[in-house]
Motif scaffolding. Sequence first.
Motif, PDB file in Angstrom:
ATOM      1  N   CYS A 114      38.294  52.612  38.721  1.00 24.78           N
ATOM      2  CA  CYS A 114      38.039  51.288  38.166  1.00 24.78           C
ATOM      3  C   CYS A 114      39.033  50.336  38.818  1.00 24.78           C
ATOM      4  O   CYS A 114      40.232  50.611  38.849  1.00 24.78           O
ATOM      5  N   CYS A 145      41.774  49.054  36.241  1.00 28.07           N
ATOM      6  CA  CYS A 145      42.652  49.974  35.502  1.00 28.07           C
ATOM      7  C   CYS A 145      43.805  50.442  36.396  1.00 28.07           C
ATOM      8  O   CYS A 145      43.627  50.567  37.608  1.00 28.07           O
ATOM      9  N   CYS A 158      33.426  51.425  33.411  1.00 24.60           N
ATOM     10  CA  CYS A 158      34.680  51.703  32.720  1.00 24.60           C
ATOM     11  C   CYS A 158      34.497  51.485  31.218  1.00 24.60           C
ATOM     12  O   CYS A 158      33.980  50.456  30.791  1.00 24.60           O
ATOM     13  N   ASP A 180      36.928  48.170  30.186  1.00 27.78           N
ATOM     14  CA  ASP A 180      36.637  46.782  30.546  1.00 27.78           C
ATOM     15  C   ASP A 180      35.227  46.576  31.092  1.00 27.78           C
ATOM     16  O   ASP A 180      34.891  45.463  31.517  1.00 27.78           O
TER      17      ASP A 180
HETATM   18 ZN    ZN Z   1      38.822  49.879  33.796  1.00 25.55          ZN
END
Ligand code: ZN
Length: 176
Positions: A98, A101, A118, A121
């Motif tokens: 991601c 992240c 993800c 988010d």
């Molecule tokens: Zn993420």
Amino acid sequence: MTGRVCLPVVLLPEADERLSSWLARMATFYAMTVPEFLGELGLPQRDVFDLEWRLSEGEGALIAARTGVSEVALQAMAYNEFVPDARIMIARKNRHCCRDCPADVHRKAAALPWAFCCAIDGTDLHDFGGATLADLLGSARFDALHLHAKTGADLLNSWARGEGQGAFAPIECCSF
Ligand SMILES: [Zn+2]
């Protein structure tokens, strides 16, 4: 060993972070290997992936005593709620990346083969070559399949947790 006190610095677990990820970040902070760090927690000889697959109450209590992280939070980082057949699906690290992240955080959901966005988010995950599912399928095809893929992922998430058995028949070949 008795009389052990809480570690001076404890990194906060991230949302949906798996136990092996958090222990690896802690071990790195203390310049130890994961097995060394587990020994420091009173869990020598314990394999971290076995530990997170089935974290016992006693093991949770030991880690809680050394880190101050609650036993409930620790249990949530383990895969205890997953059915035995799901273990083979769980990769040892994120299957996809991601962009939003931190790279050293491995979340429970990201270990599963059907995750394509993800869980935190909502960003599309990309493979290690940089492509997302939409890139691979083309956006028109991805848009057409997106809802089905989401439904499939939800079903598989329920299956992995032993929920909803009998609620749906085995999925047969379907054509779009
Ligand atoms: Zn993420």
